[in-house]
Design a protein around this motif. Structure first.
Motif, PDB file in Angstrom:
ATOM      1  N   LEU A 267      25.871  29.450  16.649  1.00 48.76           N
ATOM      2  CA  LEU A 267      25.327  28.954  17.910  1.00 48.76           C
ATOM      3  C   LEU A 267      24.047  29.734  18.180  1.00 48.76           C
ATOM      4  N   ILE A 268      22.895  29.064  18.220  1.00 46.11           N
ATOM      5  CA  ILE A 268      21.631  29.788  18.239  1.00 46.11           C
ATOM      6  C   ILE A 268      20.806  29.486  19.484  1.00 46.11           C
ATOM      7  N   VAL A 269      19.949  30.464  19.826  1.00 44.15           N
ATOM      8  CA  VAL A 269      18.900  30.318  20.834  1.00 44.15           C
ATOM      9  C   VAL A 269      17.691  31.105  20.326  1.00 44.15           C
ATOM     10  N   PRO A 270      16.487  30.804  20.824  1.00 43.48           N
ATOM     11  CA  PRO A 270      15.320  31.601  20.429  1.00 43.48           C
ATOM     12  C   PRO A 270      15.488  33.062  20.853  1.00 43.48           C
ATOM     13  N   THR A 271      14.981  33.954  20.039  1.00 44.43           N
ATOM     14  CA  THR A 271      15.145  35.389  20.324  1.00 44.43           C
ATOM     15  C   THR A 271      14.520  35.783  21.657  1.00 44.43           C
ATOM     16  N   GLN A 272      13.407  35.130  22.055  1.00 41.71           N
ATOM     17  CA  GLN A 272      12.740  35.519  23.295  1.00 41.71           C
ATOM     18  C   GLN A 272      13.502  35.111  24.547  1.00 41.71           C
ATOM     19  N   SER A 273      14.569  34.299  24.391  1.00 38.14           N
ATOM     20  CA  SER A 273      15.331  33.861  25.557  1.00 38.14           C
ATOM     21  C   SER A 273      16.355  34.895  26.010  1.00 38.14           C
ATOM     22  N   ILE A 274      16.575  35.949  25.224  1.00 38.60           N
ATOM     23  CA  ILE A 274      17.565  36.970  25.560  1.00 38.60           C
ATOM     24  C   ILE A 274      16.886  38.110  26.328  1.00 38.60           C
ATOM     25  N   ILE A 275      17.464  38.463  27.472  1.00 37.79           N
ATOM     26  CA  ILE A 275      16.929  39.539  28.311  1.00 37.79           C
ATOM     27  C   ILE A 275      17.830  40.756  28.156  1.00 37.79           C
ATOM     28  N   PRO A 276      17.365  41.816  27.526  1.00 33.57           N
ATOM     29  CA  PRO A 276      18.204  43.010  27.373  1.00 33.57           C
ATOM     30  C   PRO A 276      18.329  43.767  28.685  1.00 33.57           C
ATOM     31  N   GLN A 277      19.540  44.221  28.988  1.00 31.42           N
ATOM     32  CA  GLN A 277      19.816  45.036  30.168  1.00 31.42           C
ATOM     33  C   GLN A 277      20.333  46.405  29.725  1.00 31.42           C
ATOM     34  N   ALA A 278      20.619  47.256  30.678  1.00 31.88           N
ATOM     35  CA  ALA A 278      21.078  48.600  30.339  1.00 31.88           C
ATOM     36  C   ALA A 278      22.404  48.570  29.592  1.00 31.88           C
ATOM     37  N   ARG A 279      23.335  47.704  30.019  1.00 36.01           N
ATOM     38  CA  ARG A 279      24.673  47.670  29.432  1.00 36.01           C
ATOM     39  C   ARG A 279      25.005  46.369  28.725  1.00 36.01           C
ATOM     40  N   ASN A 280      24.215  45.339  28.935  1.00 34.41           N
ATOM     41  CA  ASN A 280      24.520  44.059  28.294  1.00 34.41           C
ATOM     42  C   ASN A 280      23.237  43.268  28.094  1.00 34.41           C
ATOM     43  N   LYS A 281      23.408  42.010  27.711  1.00 33.81           N
ATOM     44  CA  LYS A 281      22.279  41.103  27.514  1.00 33.81           C
ATOM     45  C   LYS A 281      22.540  39.840  28.313  1.00 33.81           C
ATOM     46  N   ASN A 282      21.459  39.252  28.852  1.00 35.82           N
ATOM     47  CA  ASN A 282      21.570  38.041  29.654  1.00 35.82           C
ATOM     48  C   ASN A 282      20.718  36.932  29.073  1.00 35.82           C
ATOM     49  N   ALA A 283      21.154  35.700  29.324  1.00 35.02           N
ATOM     50  CA  ALA A 283      20.349  34.517  29.070  1.00 35.02           C
ATOM     51  C   ALA A 283      20.236  33.749  30.378  1.00 35.02           C
ATOM     52  N   VAL A 284      19.087  33.102  30.600  1.00 30.27           N
ATOM     53  CA  VAL A 284      18.874  32.329  31.834  1.00 30.27           C
ATOM     54  C   VAL A 284      19.173  30.870  31.530  1.00 30.27           C
ATOM     55  N   VAL A 285      20.230  30.351  32.161  1.00 31.17           N
ATOM     56  CA  VAL A 285      20.676  28.978  31.918  1.00 31.17           C
ATOM     57  C   VAL A 285      20.133  28.068  33.012  1.00 31.17           C
ATOM     58  N   TYR A 286      19.563  26.945  32.613  1.00 32.03           N
ATOM     59  CA  TYR A 286      19.053  25.933  33.550  1.00 32.03           C
ATOM     60  C   TYR A 286      20.187  24.994  33.920  1.00 32.03           C
ATOM     61  N   SER A 287      20.491  24.933  35.225  1.00 35.58           N
ATOM     62  CA  SER A 287      21.597  24.082  35.687  1.00 35.58           C
ATOM     63  C   SER A 287      21.209  23.426  37.001  1.00 35.58           C
ATOM     64  N   GLY A 288      20.885  22.131  36.939  1.00 37.70           N
ATOM     65  CA  GLY A 288      20.554  21.379  38.148  1.00 37.70           C
ATOM     66  C   GLY A 288      19.330  21.913  38.867  1.00 37.70           C
ATOM     67  N   TYR A 305      15.441  33.048  15.611  1.00 37.60           N
ATOM     68  CA  TYR A 305      16.634  32.733  16.385  1.00 37.60           C
ATOM     69  C   TYR A 305      17.634  33.879  16.347  1.00 37.60           C
ATOM     70  N   ILE A 306      18.533  33.855  17.358  1.00 41.39           N
ATOM     71  CA  ILE A 306      19.599  34.843  17.432  1.00 41.39           C
ATOM     72  C   ILE A 306      20.916  34.123  17.710  1.00 41.39           C
ATOM     73  N   GLN A 307      21.979  34.615  17.124  1.00 40.35           N
ATOM     74  CA  GLN A 307      23.288  33.995  17.272  1.00 40.35           C
ATOM     75  C   GLN A 307      23.933  34.403  18.597  1.00 40.35           C
ATOM     76  N   ILE A 308      24.543  33.428  19.248  1.00 38.16           N
ATOM     77  CA  ILE A 308      25.302  33.695  20.469  1.00 38.16           C
ATOM     78  C   ILE A 308      26.786  33.660  20.116  1.00 38.16           C
ATOM     79  N   VAL A 309      27.431  34.789  20.257  1.00 37.64           N
ATOM     80  CA  VAL A 309      28.849  34.889  19.947  1.00 37.64           C
ATOM     81  C   VAL A 309      29.704  34.494  21.143  1.00 37.64           C
ATOM     82  N   ASP A 310      29.247  34.828  22.351  1.00 37.29           N
ATOM     83  CA  ASP A 310      30.026  34.525  23.560  1.00 37.29           C
ATOM     84  C   ASP A 310      29.079  34.396  24.741  1.00 37.29           C
TER      85      ASP A 310
END
Length: 338
Positions: A267-288, A305-310
Motif C-alpha cells: 500500500l503506497i503513498v508518495p514519500t513527501q506526503s508523510i509528516i514526521p513527528q517526535a514519536r510517530n508519523k502522520n499523513a493528511v487525509v482529504y475527507s469531504g 514511494y513509501i509503504q503504509i503498513v497501518d
C-alpha cells in the motif's frame, strides 16, 4: 522626527515582503494522491571491497639455508609447484645411515629367527630384534618427513606475488618468502544495516560496479556473519564473484546495489506526503473538503514511494502538497488528484 519616519518606512517595507495569509476560512489549494497497491522494493547502495578468494603467505616450516629459488613473480603456478628448496644434505646423510642400520638389523633378525626355531635363543631376544627394526623404520619415516619440509611448494593454483628473499639466505618459519593468491574466483565483502539482515540469504544474487568501470557485475552470497556488529549495528556479508574478469582486481572498491524487502502488493503513498513527528508519523487525509491528520506506520520505501503498513486503506486520498500551511480540520480544495 526624521529618525521616526525612517523606522516607520522600514517596518512598512518588511510588512510588504511577508506572504499573504489566507483570509478568513478560505480553502487551501493542494494536490492529492489516491492510496493504491503496487509492487515496491527498497533499493539501497552500500560500499564493499573485492578480495582474493584465497591468499597465503608462503613461509618455510623449518629453518635452513636456501639452495634453490623458483619464484616466477606475477605469474600463475600450479598446485605443488616447487617454489624453494632448503639445504637437506645433513638429513640425506642421516637417512642413508638409518637405511644401512635397517638393512643390518633385518639380516640379524632373520638369523635370530632361525636360531629361535631350534631354540638357540630366547623369544625375548628375537622380539628385541624386531623392536629395533620397527624403531629404525619410524626414524627413517621421520627423516623423510623432515626432507619433505625442506621443499616449499604452492598450496594451490594461483598467482605468485613478489619475491621477499634471496638465494643463499638462512630463513626461519617467521620469514615470508612470497605470497600466492587464488584469483579464478574473488570474494566481495560488504556490510548492511541490521534492519535488512533478515533479507540476506545464502545463494542470493548481488549486483555491483567498480570504480572506473560502468559495467555491472554479479556475485552470489556465500555466507553472513553469525552476529550483528555491536558498534556499527551492521551485518557483514561475503559473496563470491565467479570468473576471472580482468576488470576486477583484488582490492577494488565496489558499489553494491541491493533490492531489499520486496512487497508485490504494498500500500503506497508518495514519500513527501508523510509528516514526521517526535514519536510517530502522520499523513493528511482529504475527507469531504476537510484535512484530517491520521497517524500511520510506514515500511519499506524507494526513491518516490513509501509503504503504509497501518493507518490508511486503499482508496483513501492523501494530500501531497501545501502540507506546511495545512492544520487539522482545515478546508482544502484539491486542484489535482493522482
Amino acid at each position: 522626527m526624521s529618525t521616526f519616519f525612517f523606522a516607520c518606512k522600514e517596518d512598512k517595507t518588511k510588512t510588504a515582503q511577508l506572504p499573504a495569509a489566507p483570509k478568513g476560512n478560505a480553502a487551501i489549494q493542494a494536490e492529492g494522491f489516491i492510496v493504491k497497491e503496487k509492487s515496491l522494493s527498497e533499493n539501497i547502495e552500500v560500499p564493499g571491497s573485492l578480495l582474493p578468494f584465497e591468499e597465503t603467505q608462503i613461509r618455510p616450516e623449518i629453518s635452513g639455508r636456501l639452495v634453490q629459488l623458483n619464484i616466477p613473480e606475477g605469474n600463475f603456478v600450479k598446485k605443488g609447484y616447487l617454489l624453494a628448496k632448503l639445504f637437506d644434505g645433513d638429513l640425506q646423510a642421516q637417512l642413508r645411515k638409518l637405511q644401512v642400520q635397517l638393512e643390518i638389523a633385518t639380516k640379524t633378525a632373520e638369523r635370530q629367527k632361525e636360531l629361535l626355531s631350534i631354540n638357540g635363543i630366547s623369544q625375548q631376544e628375537y622380539d628385541l630384534s624386531e623392536l629395533s627394526i620397527n624403531n629404525l623404520k619410524a626414524d627413517i619415516e621421520l627423516v623423510r618427513v623432515s626432507i619433505v619440509k625442506t621443499e616449499i611448494r604452492a598450496p594451490y593454483d594461483g598467482r605468485i606475488g613478489l619475491k621477499a628473499i634471496s638465494l643463499g639466505a638462512y630463513i626461519t618459519p617467521t620469514d615470508i618468502i612470497t605470497s600466492i593468491v587464488q584469483v579464478k574466483e574473488l570474494k566481495l565483502e560488504f556490510t548492511i544495516p541490521e534492519k535488512y539482515s533478515d533479507g540476506m540469504r545464502k545463494g542470493q544474487t548481488v549486483g555491483f560496479t567498480v570504480s572506473g568501470n560502468s559495467q555491472k557485475f554479479s556475485s552470489t552470497v556465500l555466507a553472513t556473519e553469525t552476529s550483528i556488529e555491536a558498534t556499527t549495528r551492521t551485518l557483514r556479508v561475503r559473496a563470491v564473484v565467479k570468473g576471472n574478469n580482468p576488470s576486477l582486481v583484488p582490492g577494488n572498491f565496489a558499489k553494491i546495489s541491493l533490492a531489499m524487502g520486496k512487497d508485490e502488493n504494498a500500500l503506497i503513498v508518495p514519500t513527501q506526503s508523510i509528516i514526521p513527528q517526535a514519536r510517530n508519523k502522520n499523513a493528511v487525509v482529504y475527507s469531504g473538503g476537510i484535512a484530517k491528520f491520521v497517524p500511520v506506520v510506514t515500511g519499506i520505501r524507494d526513491s518516490s514511494y513509501i509503504q503504509i503498513v497501518d493507518g490508511l486503506k486503499t482508496g483513501d486520498t492523501v494530500i501531497i502538497t501545501g502540507l506546511l500551511a495545512i492544520r487539522p480540520d482545515s478546508k482544502v480544495t484539491l486542484t489535482k488528484v493522482q
